[in-house]
Design a protein around this motif. Sequence first.
Motif, mmCIF file in Angstrom:
data_model
loop_
_atom_site.group_PDB
_atom_site.id
_atom_site.type_symbol
_atom_site.label_atom_id
_atom_site.label_comp_id
_atom_site.label_asym_id
_atom_site.label_seq_id
_atom_site.Cartn_x
_atom_site.Cartn_y
_atom_site.Cartn_z
ATOM 1 N N VAL A 143 -14.213 64.871 70.711
ATOM 2 C CA VAL A 143 -13.407 64.116 69.584
ATOM 3 C C VAL A 143 -11.976 63.918 69.858
ATOM 4 C CG1 VAL A 143 -12.920 64.631 67.332
ATOM 5 C CG2 VAL A 143 -15.137 65.249 67.839
ATOM 6 N N LYS A 144 -11.394 65.045 70.723
ATOM 7 C CA LYS A 144 -10.032 64.784 71.151
ATOM 8 C C LYS A 144 -9.836 63.795 72.163
ATOM 9 C CE LYS A 144 -6.088 67.453 72.712
ATOM 10 N NZ LYS A 144 -5.554 66.551 73.723
ATOM 11 N N GLU A 145 -10.826 63.364 73.138
ATOM 12 C CA GLU A 145 -10.633 62.290 73.825
ATOM 13 C C GLU A 145 -10.625 60.932 73.105
ATOM 14 O OE1 GLU A 145 -12.297 65.584 76.626
ATOM 15 O OE2 GLU A 145 -12.580 64.791 74.584
ATOM 16 N N LEU A 146 -11.775 61.126 72.294
ATOM 17 C CA LEU A 146 -11.666 59.740 71.217
ATOM 18 C C LEU A 146 -10.484 59.668 70.433
ATOM 19 C CD1 LEU A 146 -13.605 57.705 69.639
ATOM 20 C CD2 LEU A 146 -14.293 59.723 68.066
ATOM 21 N N LEU A 147 -9.913 60.711 69.665
ATOM 22 C CA LEU A 147 -8.741 60.380 68.996
ATOM 23 C C LEU A 147 -7.388 60.098 69.748
ATOM 24 C CD1 LEU A 147 -7.505 60.709 66.136
ATOM 25 C CD2 LEU A 147 -7.208 63.223 66.459
ATOM 26 N N ASP A 148 -7.224 60.773 70.862
ATOM 27 C CA ASP A 148 -6.022 60.381 71.802
ATOM 28 C C ASP A 148 -6.161 59.018 72.254
ATOM 29 O OD1 ASP A 148 -5.064 63.060 71.693
ATOM 30 O OD2 ASP A 148 -5.972 63.483 73.542
ATOM 31 N N THR A 149 -7.291 58.424 72.492
ATOM 32 C CA THR A 149 -7.491 57.009 73.029
ATOM 33 C C THR A 149 -7.256 56.185 71.898
ATOM 34 O OG1 THR A 149 -9.053 57.708 74.829
ATOM 35 C CG2 THR A 149 -8.891 55.122 74.457
ATOM 36 N N PHE A 150 -7.957 56.482 70.654
ATOM 37 C CA PHE A 150 -7.809 55.704 69.550
ATOM 38 C C PHE A 150 -6.249 55.578 69.174
ATOM 39 C CE2 PHE A 150 -6.881 55.412 64.972
ATOM 40 C CZ PHE A 150 -7.530 54.412 64.312
ATOM 41 N N VAL A 151 -5.416 56.379 69.204
ATOM 42 C CA VAL A 151 -4.019 56.053 68.617
ATOM 43 C C VAL A 151 -3.146 55.364 69.729
ATOM 44 C CG1 VAL A 151 -3.845 58.190 67.239
ATOM 45 C CG2 VAL A 151 -2.988 58.521 69.702
ATOM 46 N N GLU A 152 -3.891 55.619 71.033
ATOM 47 C CA GLU A 152 -3.187 54.673 72.037
ATOM 48 C C GLU A 152 -3.496 53.306 72.108
ATOM 49 O OE1 GLU A 152 -3.421 54.615 76.872
ATOM 50 O OE2 GLU A 152 -3.494 56.539 75.841
ATOM 51 N N ILE A 153 -4.765 52.729 71.627
ATOM 52 C CA ILE A 153 -5.133 51.528 71.990
ATOM 53 C C ILE A 153 -5.272 50.761 70.491
ATOM 54 C CG2 ILE A 153 -6.133 51.951 73.947
ATOM 55 C CD1 ILE A 153 -8.918 51.852 72.836
ATOM 56 N N ALA A 154 -5.494 51.643 69.555
ATOM 57 C CA ALA A 154 -6.124 50.854 68.239
ATOM 58 C C ALA A 154 -4.946 49.793 67.599
ATOM 59 C CB ALA A 154 -6.541 51.873 67.327
ATOM 60 N N PRO A 155 -5.151 48.942 67.082
ATOM 61 C CA PRO A 155 -4.548 48.051 66.494
ATOM 62 C C PRO A 155 -3.544 48.442 65.432
ATOM 63 C CG PRO A 155 -6.518 47.139 65.619
ATOM 64 C CD PRO A 155 -6.469 48.196 66.778
ATOM 65 N N CYS A 156 -2.241 48.027 65.370
ATOM 66 C CA CYS A 156 -1.448 48.354 64.140
ATOM 67 C C CYS A 156 -2.016 47.358 62.902
ATOM 68 C CB CYS A 156 -0.116 48.124 64.421
ATOM 69 S SG CYS A 156 0.622 49.403 65.642
ATOM 70 N N PRO A 157 -1.534 47.432 61.710
ATOM 71 C CA PRO A 157 -1.846 46.320 60.764
ATOM 72 C C PRO A 157 -1.226 45.164 61.238
ATOM 73 C CG PRO A 157 -0.765 48.300 59.863
ATOM 74 C CD PRO A 157 -0.706 48.379 61.277
ATOM 75 N N GLY A 158 -2.210 44.154 60.794
ATOM 76 C CA GLY A 158 -2.161 42.549 61.495
ATOM 77 C C GLY A 158 -2.075 41.720 59.906
ATOM 78 N N PRO A 159 -2.046 40.588 60.177
ATOM 79 C CA PRO A 159 -1.994 39.412 59.107
ATOM 80 C C PRO A 159 -3.290 39.533 58.249
ATOM 81 C CG PRO A 159 -2.104 38.296 61.131
ATOM 82 C CD PRO A 159 -1.777 39.914 61.349
ATOM 83 N N ARG A 160 -3.061 39.061 57.122
ATOM 84 C CA ARG A 160 -4.303 39.025 56.113
ATOM 85 C C ARG A 160 -4.339 37.693 55.358
ATOM 86 N NH1 ARG A 160 -7.794 43.484 55.737
ATOM 87 N NH2 ARG A 160 -6.863 44.813 57.333
#
Length: 536
Positions: A262-279
């Motif tokens: 789970v930690k590997e998943l969470l660490d990578t998520f905050v590193e690569i997941a997008p910030c809020p985008g246009p709607r």
Amino acid sequence: MGIKKEIEKRKTFAIISHPDAGKTTLTEKLLLYSGAIQIAGAVKSNKIKKTATSDFMEIERQRGISVSTSVLSFNYKGYIINLLDTPGHKDFAEDTYRTLTAVDSVILVIDSVKGVEEQTRKLMEVCRMRNYPVIVFINKLDREGKEPIELLDEIEKELNIKVRPLTWPVGMGSRFKGVYNIYKSTFNFFKSGKTVVEEEVTTFKDLSDPDIDKAIGHNEAVALRDDIELIDTIYENFKLESYLNGDIAPVFFGSAVNNFGVKELLDTFVEIAPCPGPREATCGLVEPSTEKFSGFVFKIHANIDPRHRDRIAFFRVCSGKFERNKFYHHVRLGRDIKFPNPANFMAQDKSIIEEAFPGDVIGLYDSGIFKIGDTLTEGEAFMYKGVPRFSPEHFCEVQNTDPFKSKQLEKGLMQLTDEGLAQLFLQNPGNRRILGVVGTLQFDVIKYRLLHEFGANCKFSPINGYKAVWVKFKNPKDIEDLTTYRYHSLFYDKNNNLVFIPESKFILQLAKEKNPQAEFLENMEHNDETLELEAS
């Protein structure tokens, strides 16, 4: 701090899966690693009388499934994470689909024993339609299941997305020793039965490091090197841009119930997941960095705390800055409203907030002014698009079994259908009330909540119906055949739109042929006033 920096700090995502793949368990363990909770309890353990943090309705505790989306906000490594835990059961897929309109990315959980299942395919189709970035977590490695390479091939074939493993398991079931982090050359040793965070990670120079053989055994080390060589040959290198465009899904392996991987998943998520985008809105694309505030309601939940009979509208902030006690424009009603008690959530626990930024999901106390799809702005008259309403395929007539509880039944039906749990169709004369749902399990939930939250006892009698379709017409003569020969199958929804519930597909086709000037519509958006309908 400027609004752009606030946007960069936020990650808003949903966890989706087929039922019983371990989605709610993974949600709880993400909270554990973030420090939001200190100890994890088994979701369906009889010995530990503790249910998952995100499952708060009594019926969820009884059945061991999620039937409603939960919102969880927590901090991790300087980021503000807004996590939406969705129902996995197909009968509650509509709630999941609506929830996906409020997120920026998705984590898809797959059971290593069962692989890709029916509901996984349907949910992934929605993600593909919206090009959401997807991270895959293959769960339950502590059990004997399918081979990792076989699972990856199945995901690519069944879900129509390229994958790239970022961690790799050594062994499975009783032979499971842990996961190797391909990019950081670290090995996390598996320990079972943990309820608190406890890591045992060893770092190596690279795969040729002889210490790997000592750590996991010579045969396992040889197999690991062969597997990684095969992965590097078959799968293209991970590229952030490809992930953000929804073209490639990074894959992680682990065991959520044991807090493992789970930690590997969470660490990578905050590193690569997008910030809020246009709607997308009726005025075009709205950028999150737009100075003026706006957002939309994607879910309504009554009695989130039964002791206070409160009704909460779940609201996604899309642009600008939301401030407590400031007046905002309710576009559909055309009036300005202020909110003295906006809240953020840790499941059923709420806390009052002073401000919120794009990506945040907040709770607005609702006195009955909101419908799903409603937009708030700082005065602009536009509506956010894309919050769907689906044609129900199962129907029951509601019959009151206690005349002294008529008002309670009426109130309960209105509130629960406002939440989107079902759709209510009315027929006059006779005041027939028909509930339409996507999945039959929704009837059980509605009946349970009517009794336990509103004190209303009633009976549901199934009626024969193929599906509900909205009828759009310009002149009453356009539907003269329908009103003459099919009047017994005509109803009105809560917004006074004409609805036709034919007994079969053949009768629906016949009605279309006999009423060629009318449109028969199977899907519509929740912005009823704009009537953005799609012809079937």
